[in-house]
Structures are given as structure tokens and as C-alpha cells.
Design a protein around this motif. Structure first.
Motif, PDB file in Angstrom:
ATOM      1  N   ASP A 127       0.665  -1.160  -0.129  1.00 45.20           N
ATOM      2  CA  ASP A 127      -0.175   0.135  -0.095  1.00 45.20           C
ATOM      3  C   ASP A 127       0.980   1.028   0.155  1.00 45.20           C
ATOM      4  O   ASP A 127       1.751   1.369   1.046  1.00 45.20           O
ATOM      5  N   GLY A 130      -0.659   6.760  -2.053  1.00 41.36           N
ATOM      6  CA  GLY A 130      -1.545   7.152  -1.184  1.00 41.36           C
ATOM      7  C   GLY A 130      -1.762   8.690  -1.531  1.00 41.36           C
ATOM      8  O   GLY A 130      -2.184   9.439  -0.512  1.00 41.36           O
ATOM      9  N   PRO A 131      -1.941   9.086  -2.660  1.00 45.38           N
ATOM     10  CA  PRO A 131      -2.357  10.421  -2.868  1.00 45.38           C
ATOM     11  C   PRO A 131      -3.605  10.592  -2.751  1.00 45.38           C
ATOM     12  O   PRO A 131      -4.593   9.772  -2.602  1.00 45.38           O
ATOM     13  N   ASN A 132      -4.075  11.878  -2.610  1.00 45.60           N
ATOM     14  CA  ASN A 132      -5.441  12.378  -2.231  1.00 45.60           C
ATOM     15  C   ASN A 132      -5.931  13.184  -3.723  1.00 45.60           C
ATOM     16  O   ASN A 132      -5.042  13.994  -4.341  1.00 45.60           O
ATOM     17  N   HIS A 141       4.211  13.225  -0.905  1.00 50.01           N
ATOM     18  CA  HIS A 141       3.580  11.755  -1.496  1.00 50.01           C
ATOM     19  C   HIS A 141       4.861  11.312  -2.145  1.00 50.01           C
ATOM     20  O   HIS A 141       5.050  10.165  -2.393  1.00 50.01           O
ATOM     21  N   HIS A 167      -3.993   3.056  -3.359  1.00 48.07           N
ATOM     22  CA  HIS A 167      -5.038   3.349  -2.416  1.00 48.07           C
ATOM     23  C   HIS A 167      -5.247   4.811  -2.234  1.00 48.07           C
ATOM     24  O   HIS A 167      -4.840   5.755  -1.368  1.00 48.07           O
ATOM     25  N   GLY A 169      -6.822   8.575  -1.669  1.00 49.12           N
ATOM     26  CA  GLY A 169      -7.571   9.215  -1.009  1.00 49.12           C
ATOM     27  C   GLY A 169      -8.732   9.892  -1.280  1.00 49.12           C
ATOM     28  O   GLY A 169      -8.562  10.918  -2.185  1.00 49.12           O
ATOM     29  N   GLU A 278     -10.307   4.410  -1.353  1.00 49.00           N
ATOM     30  CA  GLU A 278     -10.834   4.493  -0.271  1.00 49.00           C
ATOM     31  C   GLU A 278     -12.502   4.138  -0.380  1.00 49.00           C
ATOM     32  O   GLU A 278     -12.907   3.594   0.441  1.00 49.00           O
ATOM     33  N   TYR A 332     -11.193   7.375   9.016  1.00 46.97           N
ATOM     34  CA  TYR A 332     -10.315   7.020   8.372  1.00 46.97           C
ATOM     35  C   TYR A 332      -9.853   5.485   8.811  1.00 46.97           C
ATOM     36  O   TYR A 332      -9.408   4.500   7.932  1.00 46.97           O
ATOM     37  N   ASP A 336      -9.600   2.094   6.494  1.00 49.89           N
ATOM     38  CA  ASP A 336      -8.383   1.195   6.693  1.00 49.89           C
ATOM     39  C   ASP A 336      -8.936  -0.450   7.139  1.00 49.89           C
ATOM     40  O   ASP A 336      -8.389  -1.365   6.376  1.00 49.89           O
ATOM     41  N   TYR A 354       2.622  -1.258   4.504  1.00 48.15           N
ATOM     42  CA  TYR A 354       1.892   0.134   4.396  1.00 48.15           C
ATOM     43  C   TYR A 354       3.303   1.046   4.284  1.00 48.15           C
ATOM     44  O   TYR A 354       4.100   1.071   5.365  1.00 48.15           O
ATOM     45  N   VAL A 356       4.025   4.660   4.653  1.00 53.29           N
ATOM     46  CA  VAL A 356       3.308   5.744   4.803  1.00 53.29           C
ATOM     47  C   VAL A 356       4.095   6.630   5.873  1.00 53.29           C
ATOM     48  O   VAL A 356       5.009   6.192   6.650  1.00 53.29           O
ATOM     49  N   GLN A 360       2.123   8.463  10.979  1.00 48.15           N
ATOM     50  CA  GLN A 360       1.155   7.628  11.291  1.00 48.15           C
ATOM     51  C   GLN A 360       1.144   6.431  12.019  1.00 48.15           C
ATOM     52  O   GLN A 360       0.309   5.324  11.795  1.00 48.15           O
ATOM     53  N   PHE A 364      -1.571   3.317  12.850  1.00 47.47           N
ATOM     54  CA  PHE A 364      -1.572   1.939  12.276  1.00 47.47           C
ATOM     55  C   PHE A 364      -1.236   0.936  13.212  1.00 47.47           C
ATOM     56  O   PHE A 364      -1.902  -0.229  13.092  1.00 47.47           O
TER      57      PHE A 364
HETATM   58  N1  ARG Z   1      -4.077   9.320   1.568  1.00 46.52           N
HETATM   59  C1  ARG Z   1      -3.330   9.238   2.925  1.00 46.52           C
HETATM   60  C2  ARG Z   1      -2.490  10.735   3.271  1.00 46.52           C
HETATM   61  O1  ARG Z   1      -2.219  11.398   2.283  1.00 46.52           O
HETATM   62  C3  ARG Z   1      -2.305   8.183   2.895  1.00 46.52           C
HETATM   63  C4  ARG Z   1      -2.950   6.808   2.885  1.00 46.52           C
HETATM   64  C5  ARG Z   1      -1.962   5.870   3.317  1.00 46.52           C
HETATM   65  N2  ARG Z   1      -2.535   4.705   3.104  1.00 46.52           N
HETATM   66  C6  ARG Z   1      -3.502   4.035   4.186  1.00 46.52           C
HETATM   67  N3  ARG Z   1      -3.854   2.701   3.782  1.00 46.52           N
HETATM   68  N4  ARG Z   1      -4.094   4.445   4.898  1.00 46.52           N
HETATM   69  O2  ARG Z   1      -2.266  10.939   4.255  1.00 46.52           O
END
Ligand code: ARG
Length: 596
Positions: A127, A130-132, A141, A167, A169, A278, A332, A336, A354, A356, A360, A364
Motif C-alpha cells: 500500500d 496514497g495520493p489524495n 507523497h 490506495h 484518498g 478509499e 479513516y 483502513d 504500508y 506511509v 501515522q 497503524f
Molecule cells: N491518503 C493518505 C494521506 O495522504 C495516505 C494513505 C496511506 N495508506 C493507508 N492505507 N491509510 O495521508
């Protein structure tokens, strides 16, 4: 010493270990004392065994006596040119050049330079990224993409079944904010006409550039205007409940964003197998929540639904994992956890990794514990959090543009590509080729600058240093490959043909031994780098190997060598060196040009 065990090629350290162990056993000691490590005094020897020191206690004997007995048994071995007992009981080992050369020659003949695929491939989900959506890809990122890509490639190289998932966002307030702002600016859009029942247009009503302007604007505006924020929250809710017009608009946001993201990731040599979002996990939530309640894992606390995840051995407080907020909204966390349910269903993974931001980590930890405790994932599934540190500017603070804004990835790649372009010396190519070379080398500079640090550490983005053609940098590694390519081309031109067979003679001098020794460690290094999720070990390895090559090249005149056999052996040796460097560079997600 037996080089091949069945089909597979053993690691050189294991072969040494076996031979030393055999001697321990022959001398009457337990097998376990025959352990061997790479020497921590490379000036004295290449490998060492400290087993005699450990055995001394059990056998009530001076360690040096044990070491001497073992060494005596190995004196005649063809594998070692020198093996000696050193006070108080170390065994120092130097490999024979014949053994080393035959090992390297065998590597050259093997598929992956003697790196064996695992016997039992695992199903692994990585994973990363993780872009939004609707937000530009920024340097925050970057690390996830760079590190995750390398982990994925390492796993695949070893034969695992690895699936990389971006994954996305796409499930937050940001969606509602964009919809609200679009509505404010364009109330006439068909997406906002509740009476509309036809097909919505297939062309998006905005470009990526427009989206990128809308989101930050709406976000800032909502912070000052509570009623606007409320509207956005409501829009988010309506979208999540399936309102047609909003869903259609959201689809446009998604498509426009994903197209843009793909373009950017491609520039970085980052490629996802899956573009799950997501939102894709949402359908799994109702059943999951029901199950957690029914099994008694989840209970209501202050109106919210939670699962306790603290453990007796905890040194710091680990708060309960919240599944639903008191208003019933998901979080969130919930997403997950539901994503784990989804992944178990789709991939029966043996491991999920993951990649990340390390901030975080606690989050996790809660999610993992909750998943294990509630048994939505099997006890034997390995959930790993690979947390990375921040990329900082020279001021030690998170990297920003000169104006203090968030640096866009595109801009960053452009600036590093330009810096490389300025430094390139080989000007004997078309403008187009030069640009392409600068791009490859620039991406390598950026990625290597990142990957050469242990992931969990912060590092400083240093354009000057990263793009330097000397030192521990991406360009230096690529330059080494380019140099070897040019030697090989020169050889071919002179010899009028390619080299026919990769025969490798025992080294004739120290720098040659050094190069072979480096090469021989390849398979062990790859296994370790993957097992420890440590791409920086690949970087360390290729830096050392490039230095070993530089020394060898400096001290041996390959093209001018008169002894044909010797020359061919050297050509073979640098061919393997190049192959391994290229393989490693690929494992890091970089590419080498033909010249630079
Ligand atoms: N989109 C999230 C961020 O920008 C990161 C996602 C990480 N992966 C996950 N499974 N939560 O912070």
C-alpha cells in the motif's frame, strides 16, 4: 565445496559457513558454533567466525585452542587462501581467488546472478503512494511512491506475488468542498439540477489546473465560513449516500485527477497494479461493523463505537480504535479496516505492507491490533508499517518552494532535471537525447537521494549534492554503468566481435579481488534488503560496488592488456558488474542511459 545444491545457487556466506561448521563438528563441537559473518575488519580478512569464543564456555577450553583445532582441519581447503586463529579465539578467513572466481563465474551464468526465487512465493500487497485526489501531487507523497516502488520490485525479483496499490484518498471532506465550490460558481450545471434524469455529460466540466485552484480555495474559504463548511459537509454526506448528480461530478473529479497522477507517477517510474480508492472499501463497512458488534469486540463508549486495543506490555498509552463516530459517521480507521477485509477477500495476502509517513505509526498500530483482535485478518498475516521520515529543506524544515509554498512534484523533477542537464559533459548527442538523458539521470538523482537514507530517518533535499556525478549519488552510479558500457563498446570495436564466453580467471591483483568479493555478495544483499524493507542497503551495495569497480578500472588497463585470456576474463568481470548494477538500479526504480 559444493557450489550447487540441487538446482539452486547457494549464497557464498552459506558455503563458507557450511565448511566451517563441518570442521567444528569434526573436531567434536556443536554445529551451531560454525557461524560466519562478513569481517568487521576488512583490512585483516574477508570473513570471520567467532564460534570458538562462544564454544569455550561449554567445553571449558581456551577459545584459541578450539580455534586452532578448527583451523587445522581447514588449512587444506581449496576455498580459503588463508584461515587463521587469532587471539583470543577469532578465526579469520580469506577466500582463495580460485574459489571466488568460480563463484562469480557461476553467478554470471545464472538467471538472476545467483539470486534465487523463493520456494514458496507469498501474496503481498504493498500500500503506497496514497495520493489524495483533486490535490496536486506534492513532495509529501514522493517518499511513499519512491520507497514503495522499490519494495514492490524487490519482492517481485525474489519471486513473490506482489500487488502495488495506490490506495487513493477520495473519501473525505475534500470532495464535498469541491462540489460546493463548483455549485457556487456554476449553479446552472446540470449536476445540480435535481429534476434532471438524463445522462450526464461524459466530458469533465473542468481541467486539472482548475481543480487544483478550486480545492485550496474552497478549503481556505471553509475555514473562515462555518456555513460554507457545513454545506460542504452536507454535500459530502449526500455524495456518500449516492446522490446522482454529485456522483457524476465526483466521477469527473476522479478521472481528471487519476489521469494527472498517472502522468506524474510515470515520470518517476512508479507504476501501480491497482488504483483502488478509499471509496471502494465502503461497501464492506456495514457487514464488518455488524460482525464486530455481534462478536463482542466493539462496544459503545461515549456514543462512539470502539474496539479496545491496549496491551499489558504497552509503554505508552494506545487508545481504543474508533470504528464509528457518535453520529454514526465512518473514519479513516474504518476505511483502513474495511480495506483489509477487501484485500483478504481479493488477494488472500500473506503480508500487507504500508508505506506511509511515520507520523501515522500509532494510528497503524491501532488498526493492526484491531484487525488481528477482531480476526478480520488471520494471525499469520504479516501487517507491516514502513514509516518514513520527512524530506527537509536545507533549513531543516519540511521542504517548501522558495516562496514558501508546497512544492509540486512536477516542478521538483523539472528543477533537478535542469541541474543535471547543466552538468552533463557528453555533448555529442542531439538536443532531444540530451533532454531524455537528463530526465533519467535527474529522476535517479532524486530517487537515490531519498532511498540511500534509511526510510525512517528525515533527510535534507540537497539539489547540488544529489545531482553531483561524484560521491554517493544516483548520477555516480549511473555514470559507472555508462563507463562500463563504453569500455565494452571499445573492446567490441577492437576485437571485432562480442565476447563469446564468460570465463573468469582467479584475480591477479587486490583490486580485482575486491571487485569479485563485492559481486559475490549480491544475492545475500537482495534477500536482506527485502526482508528488512531496506532499499538503502541496495544503495549502499551499489555504491561500494561502483567504488570497487573504479579502483579496479584505475589499476588495470583493460583495453591495452596483451594477455588475451586475462583481458577476456576482465571483460567478463565488468560485464557481470554492469549487469548487477543495472539490476540493482532497476530494483530502485531508476534507469541508466547509454551515455551521459
Ligand atoms: N491518503 C493518505 C494521506 O495522504 C495516505 C494513505 C496511506 N495508506 C493507508 N492505507 N491509510 O495521508
Amino acid at each position: 565445496m559444493q557450489l550447487h545444491m540441487g538446482e539452486s545457487m547457494k549464497k557464498i556466506i552459506d558455503m563458507i559457513k557450511e565448511e566451517v561448521t563441518e570442521a567444528f563438528v569434526k573436531a567434536g563441537y556443536e554445529e551451531r558454533y560454525g557461524m560466519v559473518t562478513v569481517s568487521n575488519r576488512p583490512d585483516l580478512c574477508q570473513y570471520q567466525c567467532n564460534g570458538a569464543l562462544a564454544a569455550a564456555k561449554q567445553y571449558k577450553k581456551a577459545p584459541i585452542m578450539i580455534a586452532n583445532e578448527v583451523v587445522d582441519l581447514l588449512k587444506e581447503s581449496k576455498s580459503f587462501s588463508d584461515i587463521s586463529a587469532i587471539a583470543p579465539g577469532f578465526i579469520n578467513i580469506i577466500l582463495s581467488d580460485a574459489f571466488l572466481a568460480s563463484y562469480v563465474e557461476n553467478m554470471a551464468k545464472e538467471d538472476k546472478y545467483g539470486c534465487e526465487e523463493v520456494k514458496a512465493p507469498q501474496s503481498i500487497v504493498v500500500d503506497y503512494g496514497g495520493p489524495n485526489i483533486a490535490k496536486p501531487l506534492h513532495v509529501g507523497h514522493l517518499r511513499s511512491a519512491i520507497i514503495g516502488e522499490s519494495i514492490k520490485r524487490l519482492g517481485r525479483f525474489l519471486g513473490h506475488k506482489v500487488v502495488g496499490d495506490a490506495h487513493l484518498g477520495d473519501w473525505g471532506l475534500q470532495m464535498g468542498l469541491i462540489i460546493t465550490e463548483c455549485k457556487k460558481r456554476n449553479p446552472q450545471w446540470v449536476y445540480f439540477d435535481d429534476a434532471f434524469e438524463g445522462e450526464y455529460p461524459s466530458e469533465p466540466p473542468f481541467t486539472m489546473a482548475e481543480l487544483e485552484e478550486i480545492y485550496p480555495y474552497a478549503n481556505a474559504y471553509s475555514k473562515e465560513h462555518p456555513e460554507y463548511k457545513e454545506e460542504a459537509q452536507n454535500a459530502t454526506f449526500l455524495l456518500q449516500s449516492g446522490k446522482r448528480g454529485y456522483k457524476a461530478l465526483w466521477n469527473h473529479i476522479l478521472n481528471v485527477s487519476v489521469n494527472d497522477l498517472k502522468k506524474n507517477y510515470t515520470k518517476l517510474n512508479v507504476e501501480f497494479d491497482l488504483w483502488k480508492k478509499e471509496s471502494d472499501a465502503q461497501p464492506y463497512i456495514p457487514d464488518m461493523v455488524k460482525y464486530m458488534k455481534e462478536e463482542g469486540y466493539a462496544y459503545v463508549s461515549d456514543g462512539a463505537l470502539v474496539v479496545d486495543v491496549k496491551e499489558e506490555t504497552d509503554k505508552k498509552e494506545v487508545p481504543p480504535c474508533m470504528i464509528l463516530k457518535s453520529d454514526g459517521a465512518t473514519l479513516y480507521n474504518t476505511t483502513d479496516l474495511a480495506t483489509i477485509v477487501e484485500r483478504v477477500k481479493l488477494f488472500q495476502p500473506d503480508a500487507i505492507t504500508y508505506v506511509v509517513d511515520k507520523r501515522q505509526e500509532l494510528y497503524f498500530e491501532q488498526v493492526f491490533r484491531c484487525a488481528k483482535k477482531t480476526k478480520i485478518v488471520g494471525e499469520d498475516v504479516k501487517l507491516t508499517f514502513l514509516g518514513f521520515g520527512t524530506m527537509n529543506g536545507k533549513d531543516g524544515k519540511p521542504f517548501k518552494t522558495r516562496e514558501g509554498g508546497v512544492m509540486r512534484l512536477e516542478t521538483l523533477i523539472e528543477s533537478i532535471t535542469n541541474a543535471v542537464y547543466e552538468k552533463m559533459t557528453d555533448r555529442d548527442m542531439s538536443e532531444e537525447e540530451a533532454k531524455e538523458v537528463a530526465r533519467k539521470v535527474g529522476v535517479a538523482a532524486l530517487k537515490y537521494g531519498d532511498l540511500s537514507n534509511q526510510a525512517s530517518k528525515d533527510y535534507v533535499f540537497d539539489l547540488e549534492r544529489f545531482t553531483s556525478f561524484e560521491g554517493n549519488t544516483g548520477p555516480y552510479i549511473l555514470y559507472t554503468i555508462v563507463r562500463i558500457k563504453s569500455i565494452l563498446a571499445k573492446y567490441k570495436e577492437k576485437a571485432g566481435k562480442d565476447l563469446e564466453q564468460l570465463a573468469i580467471l582467479p584475480a591477479s591483483n587486490e583490486s580485482e579481488t575486491g571487485l569479485m568479493l563485492g559481486i559475490s555478495k549480491f544475492n545475500d544483499m537482495v534477500e536482506t534488503a527485502f526482508a528488512e524493507h531496506a532499499p538503502h542497503k541496495v544503495c549502499q551495495y551499489i555504491y561500494d560496488l561502483s567504488n570497487a569497480f573504479a579502483r579496479f578500472y584505475h589499476e588495470n588497463k583493460i583495453i591495452g592488456e596483451e594477455n588475451k585470456e586475462r583481458q577476456e576474463s576482465w571483460i567478463s568481470l565488468i560485464t557481470v558488474t554492469k549487469g548487477i548494477l543495472e539490476t540493482c538500479v532497476d530494483l530502485l526504480g531508476m534507469e541508466a542511459p547509454d551515455r551521459m
